[in-house]
Motif scaffolding. Structure first.
Motif, short mmCIF file in Angstrom:
data_model
loop_
_atom_site.label_atom_id
_atom_site.label_comp_id
_atom_site.label_asym_id
_atom_site.label_seq_id
_atom_site.Cartn_x
_atom_site.Cartn_y
_atom_site.Cartn_z
N ARG A 126 -5.38 21.37 14.52
CA ARG A 126 -5.62 21.59 15.95
C ARG A 126 -6.37 22.89 16.23
N THR A 127 -6.71 23.62 15.17
CA THR A 127 -7.41 24.89 15.35
C THR A 127 -8.80 24.66 15.96
N PRO A 128 -9.15 25.33 17.07
CA PRO A 128 -10.49 25.17 17.64
C PRO A 128 -11.56 25.65 16.65
N VAL A 129 -12.65 24.93 16.56
CA VAL A 129 -13.74 25.26 15.64
C VAL A 129 -15.02 25.48 16.43
N LEU A 130 -15.79 26.48 16.03
CA LEU A 130 -17.07 26.76 16.66
C LEU A 130 -18.19 26.05 15.91
N ALA A 131 -19.21 25.65 16.64
CA ALA A 131 -20.43 25.15 15.99
C ALA A 131 -21.11 26.34 15.32
N PRO A 132 -21.89 26.11 14.26
CA PRO A 132 -22.59 27.23 13.60
C PRO A 132 -23.42 28.07 14.57
N GLU A 133 -24.03 27.40 15.55
CA GLU A 133 -24.85 28.14 16.53
C GLU A 133 -23.99 29.07 17.38
N GLU A 134 -22.78 28.60 17.73
CA GLU A 134 -21.88 29.44 18.53
C GLU A 134 -21.41 30.65 17.72
N ALA A 135 -21.06 30.41 16.45
CA ALA A 135 -20.62 31.52 15.60
C ALA A 135 -21.73 32.54 15.43
N ARG A 136 -22.96 32.06 15.28
CA ARG A 136 -24.10 32.95 15.15
C ARG A 136 -24.31 33.75 16.43
N THR A 137 -24.17 33.08 17.58
CA THR A 137 -24.31 33.76 18.87
C THR A 137 -23.26 34.84 19.04
N LEU A 138 -22.04 34.53 18.64
CA LEU A 138 -20.94 35.50 18.75
C LEU A 138 -21.22 36.73 17.91
N LEU A 139 -21.64 36.54 16.68
CA LEU A 139 -21.91 37.68 15.80
C LEU A 139 -23.08 38.51 16.30
N ASP A 140 -24.12 37.84 16.79
CA ASP A 140 -25.31 38.56 17.26
C ASP A 140 -25.06 39.29 18.57
N ALA A 141 -24.05 38.85 19.33
CA ALA A 141 -23.79 39.47 20.64
C ALA A 141 -23.02 40.78 20.52
N ILE A 142 -22.53 41.11 19.35
CA ILE A 142 -21.73 42.32 19.17
C ILE A 142 -22.65 43.54 19.07
N ASP A 143 -22.38 44.54 19.88
CA ASP A 143 -23.15 45.80 19.84
C ASP A 143 -22.68 46.61 18.63
N VAL A 144 -23.56 46.74 17.65
CA VAL A 144 -23.18 47.42 16.40
C VAL A 144 -23.66 48.87 16.36
N THR A 145 -23.90 49.45 17.52
CA THR A 145 -24.28 50.87 17.56
C THR A 145 -23.05 51.77 17.64
#
Length: 318
Positions: A126-145
């Motif tokens: 029952r664990t929710p799963v992200l599509a690869p595009e969503e996971a990529r969007t999530l990682l890219d949205a993080i401010d790494v400064t």
């Protein structure tokens, strides 16, 4: 005695407190000496405290007076207020406690031994799963400064690319990220004291290098890898990141990235396994990478069938 009771609950259940000192100590030993996992200890502590309190409310005056009838009635009540897996876990807690009390000669028989839990068959997780595009969007949205951004990207990336449980990830020390054969590896400390080592995906290697080097963690190899952020400072502390904080962080990051799926700590483990299988990976290899003892467990994380189901649903042309 009072210090030991805090490990389980603020106070002993009434039926235990009314028992002899040997019974009280055996009860405490069940949680301190017999159960090593802190999450299991908390869950079992809540379950047995709830059961023994309920028994006392029903007029039971001692541990030796508890009968299968009491356990059955309590389990029936649990199935009305909790999901079947939770009711089965709570029954297991009571059963294991009384097994421990029987071997310690505190009670003559285990009243929960003959009680059956609710039926529960799991073929799909029952664990929710992200599509690869969503996971990529999530990682890219993080401010790494900032240090917190570097930490969050590294943690999420670790769970996605190495299929790590959040508990194993948060238990890592800085020295658990190391170089072997000219590649970066991670050492995960899994359940039951099992050690699991995995080579890093090239994206994860980038994230971990950026986090460790950017925050100067290499100078403290025995310190926790993922740490809390000091209030008002924005800098990492020496304290390990609690699992509840990681869960809250993931929710904030998903909301900021515009992801509507209700994600949790386990989402990224399932997302990584599903992406691996969709790209030609085998179930056996996925089980080894996830450190599962059986491929049946890994199958619970395989959501490739979701796409087939959605395609079939769209055939209903009305």
């Amino acid at each position: 005695m009072n210090q030991l009771t805090r490990i389980v609950s603020p106070a002993l259940p009434l039926l235990v407190a009314a028992a002899c000192d040997r019974a009280q100590m055996r009860f405490l030993d069940f949680f301190t000496a017999n159960i090593r996992n802190p999450h299991t200890r908390r869950a079992y502590g809540r379950a047995v405290t709830d059961f023994l309190t309920w028994c006392a409310d029903q007029g039971v005056s001692g541990l030796g007076e508890i009968r299968p009838l009491h356990v059955s009635a309590w389990v029936e009540m649990q199935t009305r207020s909790h999901a079947a897996p939770t009711a089965k876990q709570r029954l297991a807690a009571v059963r294991h406690l009384f097994d421990w009390l029987v071997t310690g000669q505190v009670v003559p028989v285990n009243p929960a031994a003959s009680v059956r839990g609710p039926s529960h068959i799991v073929k799909r997780g029952r664990t929710p799963v992200l599509a690869p595009e969503e996971a990529r969007t999530l990682l890219d949205a993080i401010d790494v400064t900032t240090p917190i951004g570097l930490r969050d990207r590294a943690l999420i990336g670790l769970m996605v690319y190495s299929f790590a449980r959040v508990g194993a990830a948060l238990a890592m020390k800085v020295e658990d990220v190391y170089v072997q054969n000219r590649r970066l590896w991670v050492r995960l400390h899994e359940k039951g004291g099992k050690r699991h080592e995995m080579p890093c995906h090239h994206n994860l290697e980038t994230y971990l290098h950026a986090y460790i080097d950017g925050c100067g963690l290499g100078e403290d190899p025995r310190g926790p890898l993922f740490r809390t952020i000091g209030r008002g400072t924005g800098e990492l502390t020496q304290s390990p990141l609690p699992q509840a904080n990681a869960y809250a962080m993931i929710g904030r990051r998903a909301a900021a990235a515009g992801i509507g799926t209700k994600v949790g700590n386990h989402t990224f483990r399932a997302t990584g396994i599903t992406a691996y299988l969709k790209n030609g990976g085998t179930l056996e290899r996925a089980a080894a990478m996830a450190n599962h003892s059986s491929t049946r467990t890994t199958q619970l994380y395989d959501r490739r069938s979701d796409e087939v189901t959605l395609d079939e649903v769209e055939r209903v042309l009305i």
